[in-house]
Scaffold this active site. Structure first.
Site, short mmCIF file in Angstrom:
data_model
loop_
_atom_site.label_atom_id
_atom_site.label_comp_id
_atom_site.label_asym_id
_atom_site.label_seq_id
_atom_site.Cartn_x
_atom_site.Cartn_y
_atom_site.Cartn_z
N THR A 133 0.24 -16.64 30.88
CA THR A 133 0.31 -17.31 32.18
C THR A 133 -0.77 -16.72 33.09
O THR A 133 -1.52 -15.83 32.68
CB THR A 133 1.68 -17.08 32.87
OG1 THR A 133 1.75 -15.72 33.33
CG2 THR A 133 2.84 -17.36 31.94
N ARG A 134 -0.80 -17.19 34.31
CA ARG A 134 -1.70 -16.60 35.31
C ARG A 134 -0.99 -15.51 36.10
O ARG A 134 -1.53 -14.96 37.04
CB ARG A 134 -2.19 -17.68 36.28
CG ARG A 134 -3.17 -18.65 35.69
CD ARG A 134 -3.67 -19.71 36.68
NE ARG A 134 -3.42 -19.45 38.06
CZ ARG A 134 -2.41 -19.98 38.79
NH1 ARG A 134 -1.56 -20.80 38.22
NH2 ARG A 134 -2.27 -19.68 40.05
N LYS A 135 0.22 -15.16 35.74
CA LYS A 135 0.98 -14.12 36.44
C LYS A 135 0.51 -12.76 35.93
O LYS A 135 1.20 -12.08 35.16
CB LYS A 135 2.47 -14.32 36.22
CG LYS A 135 2.98 -15.61 36.83
CD LYS A 135 4.41 -15.88 36.48
CE LYS A 135 4.80 -17.23 37.04
NZ LYS A 135 5.62 -18.00 36.14
N THR A 136 -0.69 -12.40 36.34
CA THR A 136 -1.32 -11.18 35.88
C THR A 136 -1.59 -10.26 37.07
O THR A 136 -1.57 -10.70 38.23
CB THR A 136 -2.66 -11.50 35.19
OG1 THR A 136 -3.49 -12.22 36.10
CG2 THR A 136 -2.44 -12.34 33.94
#
Length: 186
Positions: A133-136
């Site tokens: 995901t882009r939840k970095t």
């Protein structure tokens, strides 16, 4: 390495600057400048290795000449507790100054790869897949997304420019699903 070296070097240099700032008080006053040593990267638990080239790059940046490494395991290898991953040789100051940064990066990336591998194993034989995901963490996206692929996950979009993806907030702000879809089509 599948990660852009300029990007990786920037992350490493930022981490080193945060940790060392202008000197390592203990190392610089205790260890002779010319002293050299050998150190080993050992697996502390079972898992999937990820980030060995990034970890070694820490020492190469600190010591551009004379640093050597023997690498026994590569990214994606399944590790058993106690496995020797790599041996390094260089200035003792280099090893001491770089060890925490190198270990933080390899442990973080290996943790993600291991968790991904475990999730992939759980859904094996089904139609499900594991994707990133882009939840970095800010600044670490490329390392974290790389670690997901090393663990057997698949890539999703890297950033907001890659593809349109309608979520609840977009639908609400766009005046409903029909209106949001119509706007995206034009």
């Amino acid at each position: 390495m599948l990660i852009n070296s300029i990007y990786a070097d920037n992350i490493i240099k930022t981490a080193l600057l945060e940790d060392i700032n202008y000197l390592d008080t203990t190392t610089d006053y205790l260890i002779d400048e010319e002293q050299e040593d050998t150190a080993k990267f050992l697996a502390k638990s079972d898992g999937v290795l990820c980030g060995i080239e990034i970890a070694l790059r820490v020492f190469e940046i600190l010591q551009p000449t004379g640093f050597e490494a023997k690498v026994y395991k590569k990214d994606g290898d399944l590790l058993k507790k106690g496995d020797i991953i790599a041996e390094i040789y260089g200035k003792t100051r280099t090893i001491l100054k770089g060890e925490r940064t190198a270990l933080n990066l390899i442990q973080h990336m290996s943790g993600i790869a291991t968790a991904t591998h475990n999730a992939v194993e759980i859904v094996k034989g089904t139609n499900a897949s594991i994707a990133d995901t882009r939840k970095t963490l800010p600044g670490l996206r490329a390392l974290q997304k790389y670690a997901v692929t090393v663990g057997g996950g698949r890539k999703h979009r890297y950033n907001l420019s890659d593809a349109a993806m309608l979520k609840d907030n977009h639908i609400d702000a766009g005046g409903g699903i029909a209106n949001a879809v119509a706007k995206l089509k034009t």
